[in-house]
Design a protein around this motif. Structure first.
Motif, mmCIF file in Angstrom:
data_model
loop_
_atom_site.group_PDB
_atom_site.id
_atom_site.type_symbol
_atom_site.label_atom_id
_atom_site.label_comp_id
_atom_site.label_asym_id
_atom_site.label_seq_id
_atom_site.Cartn_x
_atom_site.Cartn_y
_atom_site.Cartn_z
ATOM 1 N N CYS A 56 0.823 -1.210 0.000
ATOM 2 C CA CYS A 56 0.000 0.000 0.000
ATOM 3 C C CYS A 56 0.861 1.266 0.000
ATOM 4 N N ILE A 57 0.584 2.148 -0.944
ATOM 5 C CA ILE A 57 1.221 3.463 -0.961
ATOM 6 C C ILE A 57 0.321 4.451 -0.227
ATOM 7 N N ILE A 58 -0.950 4.429 -0.599
ATOM 8 C CA ILE A 58 -1.985 5.269 0.013
ATOM 9 C C ILE A 58 -3.248 4.435 0.049
ATOM 10 N N SER A 59 -4.073 4.670 1.062
ATOM 11 C CA SER A 59 -5.364 3.977 1.082
ATOM 12 C C SER A 59 -6.414 4.878 1.706
ATOM 13 N N SER A 60 -7.631 4.481 1.477
ATOM 14 C CA SER A 60 -8.775 5.137 2.108
ATOM 15 C C SER A 60 -9.675 4.013 2.598
ATOM 16 N N GLU A 61 -10.820 4.368 3.096
ATOM 17 C CA GLU A 61 -11.771 3.361 3.553
ATOM 18 C C GLU A 61 -12.254 2.484 2.395
ATOM 19 N N ASP A 62 -12.254 3.069 1.176
ATOM 20 C CA ASP A 62 -12.844 2.384 0.023
ATOM 21 C C ASP A 62 -11.863 1.865 -1.027
ATOM 22 N N ALA A 63 -10.591 2.289 -0.968
ATOM 23 C CA ALA A 63 -9.667 1.930 -2.043
ATOM 24 C C ALA A 63 -8.214 1.944 -1.579
ATOM 25 N N VAL A 64 -7.364 1.354 -2.419
ATOM 26 C CA VAL A 64 -5.936 1.224 -2.131
ATOM 27 C C VAL A 64 -5.143 1.582 -3.383
ATOM 28 N N VAL A 65 -3.995 2.222 -3.199
ATOM 29 C CA VAL A 65 -3.069 2.495 -4.295
ATOM 30 C C VAL A 65 -1.849 1.606 -4.107
ATOM 31 N N ILE A 66 -1.510 0.867 -5.176
ATOM 32 C CA ILE A 66 -0.321 0.021 -5.167
ATOM 33 C C ILE A 66 0.510 0.322 -6.413
ATOM 34 N N TYR A 93 1.004 3.279 -11.215
ATOM 35 C CA TYR A 93 0.283 2.857 -10.020
ATOM 36 C C TYR A 93 -1.117 2.384 -10.403
ATOM 37 N N LEU A 94 -1.675 1.554 -9.551
ATOM 38 C CA LEU A 94 -3.044 1.084 -9.717
ATOM 39 C C LEU A 94 -3.845 1.503 -8.505
ATOM 40 N N VAL A 95 -5.019 2.055 -8.745
ATOM 41 C CA VAL A 95 -5.944 2.392 -7.667
ATOM 42 C C VAL A 95 -7.076 1.380 -7.762
ATOM 43 N N LEU A 96 -7.211 0.572 -6.712
ATOM 44 C CA LEU A 96 -8.193 -0.515 -6.708
ATOM 45 C C LEU A 96 -9.221 -0.302 -5.611
ATOM 46 N N PRO A 97 -10.489 -0.460 -5.945
ATOM 47 C CA PRO A 97 -11.509 -0.401 -4.894
ATOM 48 C C PRO A 97 -11.408 -1.648 -4.020
ATOM 49 N N LYS A 98 -11.771 -1.495 -2.765
ATOM 50 C CA LYS A 98 -11.824 -2.665 -1.880
ATOM 51 C C LYS A 98 -13.042 -3.527 -2.221
ATOM 52 N N ALA A 99 -14.064 -2.901 -2.794
ATOM 53 C CA ALA A 99 -15.249 -3.640 -3.235
ATOM 54 C C ALA A 99 -14.888 -4.492 -4.440
ATOM 55 N N ASP A 100 -15.487 -5.652 -4.535
ATOM 56 C CA ASP A 100 -15.211 -6.580 -5.628
ATOM 57 C C ASP A 100 -16.031 -6.189 -6.855
ATOM 58 N N ILE A 101 -15.398 -5.415 -7.750
ATOM 59 C CA ILE A 101 -16.024 -4.996 -9.002
ATOM 60 C C ILE A 101 -15.138 -5.543 -10.116
ATOM 61 N N GLU A 122 -15.010 8.759 -7.900
ATOM 62 C CA GLU A 122 -14.435 10.029 -7.427
ATOM 63 C C GLU A 122 -13.360 9.766 -6.371
ATOM 64 N N GLU A 123 -13.595 8.814 -5.497
ATOM 65 C CA GLU A 123 -12.609 8.439 -4.474
ATOM 66 C C GLU A 123 -11.348 7.872 -5.128
ATOM 67 N N LEU A 124 -11.507 7.020 -6.147
ATOM 68 C CA LEU A 124 -10.357 6.469 -6.860
ATOM 69 C C LEU A 124 -9.534 7.596 -7.496
ATOM 70 N N TYR A 125 -10.220 8.562 -8.076
ATOM 71 C CA TYR A 125 -9.529 9.677 -8.724
ATOM 72 C C TYR A 125 -8.791 10.547 -7.704
ATOM 73 N N LEU A 126 -9.408 10.776 -6.562
ATOM 74 C CA LEU A 126 -8.733 11.549 -5.505
ATOM 75 C C LEU A 126 -7.456 10.842 -5.052
ATOM 76 N N LEU A 127 -7.515 9.532 -4.922
ATOM 77 C CA LEU A 127 -6.325 8.774 -4.544
ATOM 78 C C LEU A 127 -5.269 8.830 -5.648
ATOM 79 N N ALA A 128 -5.702 8.822 -6.900
ATOM 80 C CA ALA A 128 -4.764 8.960 -8.024
ATOM 81 C C ALA A 128 -4.036 10.299 -7.931
ATOM 82 N N GLN A 129 -4.775 11.361 -7.680
ATOM 83 C CA GLN A 129 -4.160 12.680 -7.524
ATOM 84 C C GLN A 129 -3.207 12.689 -6.324
ATOM 85 N N ASN A 130 -3.617 12.038 -5.238
ATOM 86 C CA ASN A 130 -2.782 11.999 -4.035
ATOM 87 C C ASN A 130 -1.465 11.282 -4.270
ATOM 88 N N VAL A 131 -1.477 10.165 -4.985
ATOM 89 C CA VAL A 131 -0.225 9.432 -5.205
ATOM 90 C C VAL A 131 0.727 10.257 -6.076
#
Length: 187
Positions: A23-33, A44-52, A67-76
């Motif tokens: 994990c580089i960055i994470s939130s309640e809903d997603a992870v950046v690796i 980098y890949l931003v993956l939701p924790k939900a199985d989609i 929107e959460e995935l995109y915010l994490l992309a900007q953060n990384v």
């Protein structure tokens, strides 16, 4: 993918997002690796924790998650002390993995893992759907539609072309040398 390799890779992504050391960055809903096989200096890949499974399983109800995935992309990009304009953020229109993931990739495409024309076209043609295009299509149509077989064929057989100038290389090694020259000039 329906073969065991595809399923194994999908399972690998699931286990990768559960392992804190990836994990580089994470939130309640997603992870950046980091992408295991990066196609650029930063990938980098931003993956939701939900199985989609993929973009074709997205509905209007997923807009807040996107929107959460995109915010994490900007953060990384910020954490890596890079500039947004040097990156592409989006999804593959013809996903090769069975887990939804948002690519955050630098436009240099300098990488030993960039080996084939398919690698190049998957990020530098309409086979790569920018984040904004996906959300716009989702809002307009309520889903993401697959490209036609004819369109995929057209995109995968198009000529190679540099993403930074008008250079048309003979082959992937020629393109890689050219991209490396761009990259070294910017450093």
């Amino acid at each position: 993918m329906t073969n065991s390799i595809g399923k194994g890779w999908a399972a690998g992504l699931v286990s990768a997002i559960k392992d804190p050391k990836n994990c580089i960055i994470s939130s309640e809903d997603a992870v950046v690796i980091r992408d295991k096989y990066p196609k650029a200096q930063h990938h980098y890949l931003v993956l939701p924790k939900a199985d989609i499974a993929d973009i074709f399983h997205l509905t209007l109800s997923h807009l807040p998650l996107l929107e959460e995935l995109y915010l994490l992309a900007q953060n990384v990009i910020e954490v890596k002390r890079c500039v947004m304009d040097d990156f592409k953020i989006g999804f593959h229109a013809q996903p090769s993995m069975q887990r939804l993931h948002l690519h955050v990739i630098s436009k240099d495409f300098v990488s030993d893992c960039l080996k084939t024309k398919k690698h190049w076209t998957s990020f530098n043609t309409e086979l790569f759907l920018p984040y904004q295009d996906v959300t716009t299509r989702l809002k307009a149509d309520g889903c993401i539609k697959r490209l036609t077989k004819e369109k995929i064929q057209q995109l995968t057989t198009c000529a190679l072309e540099c993403n930074q100038c008008e250079f048309v290389p003979k082959n992937v090694p020629d393109l890689k040398r050219h991209l490396f020259d761009h990259w070294t000039q910017k450093r």
